[in-house]
Design an enzyme around this catalytic site. Structure first.
Site, PDB file in Angstrom:
ATOM      1  N   ARG A  64      -3.365  -0.380   5.533  1.00  0.00           N
ATOM      2  CA  ARG A  64      -3.987  -1.462   4.775  1.00  0.00           C
ATOM      3  C   ARG A  64      -3.111  -2.700   4.614  1.00  0.00           C
ATOM      4  O   ARG A  64      -3.537  -3.826   4.921  1.00  0.00           O
ATOM      5  CB  ARG A  64      -4.423  -0.948   3.387  1.00  0.00           C
ATOM      6  CG  ARG A  64      -5.552   0.056   3.443  1.00  0.00           C
ATOM      7  CD  ARG A  64      -5.719   0.815   2.148  1.00  0.00           C
ATOM      8  NE  ARG A  64      -4.555   1.666   1.868  1.00  0.00           N
ATOM      9  CZ  ARG A  64      -4.407   2.403   0.782  1.00  0.00           C
ATOM     10  NH1 ARG A  64      -5.338   2.370  -0.152  1.00  0.00           N
ATOM     11  NH2 ARG A  64      -3.335   3.154   0.625  1.00  0.00           N
TER      12      ARG A  64
ATOM     13  N   CYS B 287       0.862  -1.187   0.000  1.00  0.00           N
ATOM     14  CA  CYS B 287       0.000   0.000   0.000  1.00  0.00           C
ATOM     15  C   CYS B 287       0.899   1.237   0.000  1.00  0.00           C
ATOM     16  O   CYS B 287       2.082   1.137  -0.355  1.00  0.00           O
ATOM     17  CB  CYS B 287      -0.994  -0.020   1.164  1.00  0.00           C
ATOM     18  SG  CYS B 287      -0.274   0.110   2.809  1.00  0.00           S
TER      19      CYS B 287
ATOM     20  N   ASP C  45      -8.574   3.927   1.481  1.00  0.00           N
ATOM     21  CA  ASP C  45      -7.520   4.225   2.447  1.00  0.00           C
ATOM     22  C   ASP C  45      -8.156   4.778   3.726  1.00  0.00           C
ATOM     23  O   ASP C  45      -8.736   5.864   3.705  1.00  0.00           O
ATOM     24  CB  ASP C  45      -6.552   5.256   1.857  1.00  0.00           C
ATOM     25  CG  ASP C  45      -5.284   5.366   2.676  1.00  0.00           C
ATOM     26  OD1 ASP C  45      -5.281   4.892   3.835  1.00  0.00           O
ATOM     27  OD2 ASP C  45      -4.305   5.916   2.163  1.00  0.00           O
TER      28      ASP C  45
HETATM   29  P1  4NP Z   1      -1.798   2.988   4.041  1.00  0.00           P
HETATM   30  O1  4NP Z   1      -2.391   4.393   4.521  1.00  0.00           O
HETATM   31  O2  4NP Z   1      -1.265   3.189   2.650  1.00  0.00           O
HETATM   32  O3  4NP Z   1      -2.977   2.073   4.053  1.00  0.00           O
HETATM   33  O4  4NP Z   1      -0.719   2.597   5.030  1.00  0.00           O
HETATM   34  C1  4NP Z   1      -1.597   5.548   4.488  1.00  0.00           C
HETATM   35  C2  4NP Z   1      -0.862   5.890   5.602  1.00  0.00           C
HETATM   36  C3  4NP Z   1      -0.066   7.020   5.578  1.00  0.00           C
HETATM   37  C4  4NP Z   1      -0.020   7.797   4.430  1.00  0.00           C
HETATM   38  C5  4NP Z   1      -0.759   7.460   3.309  1.00  0.00           C
HETATM   39  C6  4NP Z   1      -1.548   6.326   3.358  1.00  0.00           C
HETATM   40  N1  4NP Z   1       0.780   8.953   4.402  1.00  0.00           N
HETATM   41  O5  4NP Z   1       0.917   9.566   3.337  1.00  0.00           O
HETATM   42  O6  4NP Z   1       1.383   9.318   5.432  1.00  0.00           O
END
Ligand code: 4NP
Length: 157
Positions: free
Chosen positions: A13, A7, A123
């Protein structure tokens, strides 16, 4: 089977996806390697988001020991299958891989449920705790489909 879940941040995720698939593979006696990574490095070294940990724990899965790491081009050589959780992640994986991007190994996780649909797992990072249960549920369904599809490989491991 060596499977990588990818992810953006590797804190919301894909840690859930790693936790669920690892758990199900163990339950089915499958000798699989299941890991996860993120295409950005903002959270490298961090444990999964507390709500990801919580929703997994509610289902008997402990992901507290996971630590975020960044996806690299070398990962194309380390895994048989790379599942991306979303469309932006697919693009990032291709870009990071450059000439090493073996995109035949890459698929959207939700294509295990709806082949060719290229759907993204929402997300939950930008929402509240309520967003994590539906994310868990859809990832679990996709992981069940992976077990059904590749579980027979246990004979050859
Ligand atoms: P993930 O969610 O991709 O599901 O881990 C996110 C967590 C942090 C960020 C973006 C998506 N971020 O840009 O900090």
């Amino acid at each position: 089977m060596r499977i990588l879940m990818v992810c953006l941040g590797n804190i919301c995720r894909s840690p859930i996806a790693e936790g669920i698939l690892k758990h199900k593979a163990e339950q089915h006696g499958l000798d699989w390697i299941v890991e996860s990574a993120g295409t950005n490095s903002y959270h490298t070294g961090e444990a999964p988001h507390r709500f990801s940990q919580k929703v997994c724990k509610q289902h008997g899965i402990d992901i507290s020991g996971q630590r975020a790491r960044t996806f690299t081009a070398a990962d194309f050589g380390k895994y048989d299958k790379i599942y991306v959780l979303a469309g932006d992640v697919y693009d990032n994986v291709q870009r990071i891989g450059g000439q090493n991007a073996a995109m035949k190994k890459v698929d959207y996780l939700l294509n295990e449920l709806n082949p060719g649909s290229n759907e993204s797992v929402t997300d939950p990072w930008y929402g509240n705790e309520e967003g994590y249960q539906p994310v868990y549920d859809i990832i679990e369904q996709a992981c069940d489909a992976i077990i059904r599809r590749y579980g027979y490989l246990k004979k050859y491991n």
